[in-house]
Write a protein that holds these residues in place. Structure first.
Motif, short mmCIF file in Angstrom:
data_model
loop_
_atom_site.label_atom_id
_atom_site.label_comp_id
_atom_site.label_asym_id
_atom_site.label_seq_id
_atom_site.Cartn_x
_atom_site.Cartn_y
_atom_site.Cartn_z
N PHE A 10 11.37 2.81 -5.27
CA PHE A 10 10.06 3.43 -5.37
C PHE A 10 10.13 4.45 -6.50
CE2 PHE A 10 6.76 6.46 -3.45
CZ PHE A 10 5.69 5.73 -3.99
N PHE A 263 1.04 -1.86 -0.65
CA PHE A 263 2.48 -1.62 -0.55
C PHE A 263 3.11 -2.54 0.48
CE2 PHE A 263 3.53 2.83 -2.42
CZ PHE A 263 2.74 2.55 -3.53
N TYR A 267 6.06 -4.96 -0.59
CA TYR A 267 7.35 -4.70 0.04
C TYR A 267 7.84 -5.91 0.83
CZ TYR A 267 10.93 -2.22 2.77
OH TYR A 267 12.11 -1.81 3.34
N TRP A 310 7.82 5.17 4.14
CA TRP A 310 9.25 5.29 3.83
C TRP A 310 10.02 5.98 4.95
CZ3 TRP A 310 10.57 1.97 0.55
CH2 TRP A 310 9.77 1.67 -0.56
#
Length: 391
Positions: A10, A263, A267, A310
């Motif tokens: 990231f 995301f 991901y 995260w």
């Protein structure tokens, strides 16, 4: 065991010399990201504005960018970009006025000199940027089967460990994906170009997002077998802002919810190795008002939403009981883990172990003990090995 830094990168575009509060900008960048791209400082027309005039730009990169990344132990630092042929960015730039043979020589010098100068400091390079729409000298001089693949070879010779990408836009939100694949299959791979990755610009308007279409395009690009990186992410309302710049009028809930959805898609895709935002602070980014922090340094909802991904959704914290044979297994996310255990003497032992995608698919922290007498005298041993486990 606690995941300390994910293997999935990231990162962000970074430009400290234009930040209104450089120290706060540096500290906050370090707290949020573990990858970095110099936003403008390494672009050829900024780095070498006149032939051979590179000392000032190199000093800036070494002190403000590379030094920062090394201090933060960032595993990925992207060299963006070795060549960008967009006319309005470099119409008066000196290589554009060279003849074809002179241009090829200048390009080779640029790549050989600067990749060599930053060997081991930039881990990845965008060798070319936006060649689908802006082919420039590649078309004018018919260099698609010569200097185009040779540029990757020159970069590889200058730094064999660097990962080499081609970077472009409209690859996942529009229809440029097949064109990129054609360039790779017809002009790079047949000529032995050492290409490792595709950089995907993702400057997205809210009305232009189609998740199904985006997933299909990611799958298509992944068929090349190359790693994919989202290299330039920004989310906004329109390209036509009042100052001639893209601008965001999005409310905070829409920005946060859409960012999280994107995301999660990126991901979860097995070919995507990282996400880089193209700036994050409204006071220091290209797209007006599209940051996850306001100009007054307060976070928007999107900042908290990304942090939650995260720290909660994509984090692993596990207790691993010690079995009798000394080996233990667990399922978690790739990355670097802080581990600790209490040894036979009651002392807490600590360390770090990295589990990353790679050739070896198994690794363990071995916490074994061997009885040496009936009294139970024991010694504890810790062995660490890099490896991976299924995500």
């Amino acid at each position: 065991m606690q995941l300390q830094r994910p293997a999935f990168i990231f990162g962000t575009a970074y430009q400290p010399e234009t930040a209104p509060d450089p120290q706060w900008y540096e500290d906050t960048t370090a707290a949020m990201f573990w990858g970095m791209t110099p936003e403008n400082a390494f672009k050829w027309f900024n780095y070498e504005p006149q032939p051979g005039n590179t000392s000032e730009a190199r000093a800036l990169l070494e002190s403000r960018y590379i030094g920062f990344a090394q201090q933060q132990r960032m595993p990925v630092v992207r060299g963006h970009t070795l060549e960008w042929l967009k006319d309005e960015e470099g119409d008066n730039f000196w290589p554009r006025h060279l003849n074809c043979s002179e241009y090829v020589a200048a390009l080779k010098e640029r790549i050989t000199r600067d990749v060599g100068a930053f060997r081991g400091k930039f881990t990845t390079y965008d060798v070319f940027n936006e060649v689908i729409k802006f082919p420039g000298m590649l078309d004018q001089c018919d260099l698609w089967d010569t200097a185009f693949p040779d540029a990757f070879k020159w970069a590889h010779e200058a730094d064999p460990d660097a990962k080499l990408c081609i970077n472009d836009f409209s690859l996942i939100e529009a229809d440029a994906g097949p064109k990129m694949i054609k360039l790779i299959n017809e002009h790079l791979l047949p000529h032995g170009a050492p290409i490792h990755c595709i950089g995907i610009q993702a400057h997205l308007t809210i009305d232009g997002i189609n998740m199904t279409h985006m997933k299909q395009n990611l799958d298509l690009l992944a068929e090349t077998g190359l790693a994919l990186y989202i290299t330039e992410f920004s989310l906004f309302s329109t390209w036509e802002g009042p100052n001639g710049r893209p601008i965001s009028y999005l409310d905070e809930d829409t920005q946060a919810d859409t960012t999280v959805a994107l995301f999660r898609l990126w991901y979860s895709h097995p070919a995507v190795r990282g996400i880089f935002m193209w700036g994050w602070w409204d006071a220091n980014m290209w797209v007006q008002d599209a940051g996850i922090y306001r100009a007054d340094k307060t976070p928007k909802k999107a900042a908290a939403a990304i942090q939650a991904l995260w720290e909660s959704e994509w984090s692993s914290q596990v207790y691993v009981p010690q079995p009798s044979d000394g080996f233990a297994t667990f399922r978690g996310f790739f990355g670097s883990y802080d581990w600790s255990y209490v040894d036979a003497d009651g002392a807490t032992q600590r360390g770090v172990v990295h589990f990353g995608k790679g050739r070896r698919r198994r690794a363990a922290v071995l916490l074994g003990s061997r009885e040496r007498s009936l009294a139970g005298e024991a010694s504890a041993a810790v062995q660490r090995e890099a490896g991976a486990w299924p995500k």
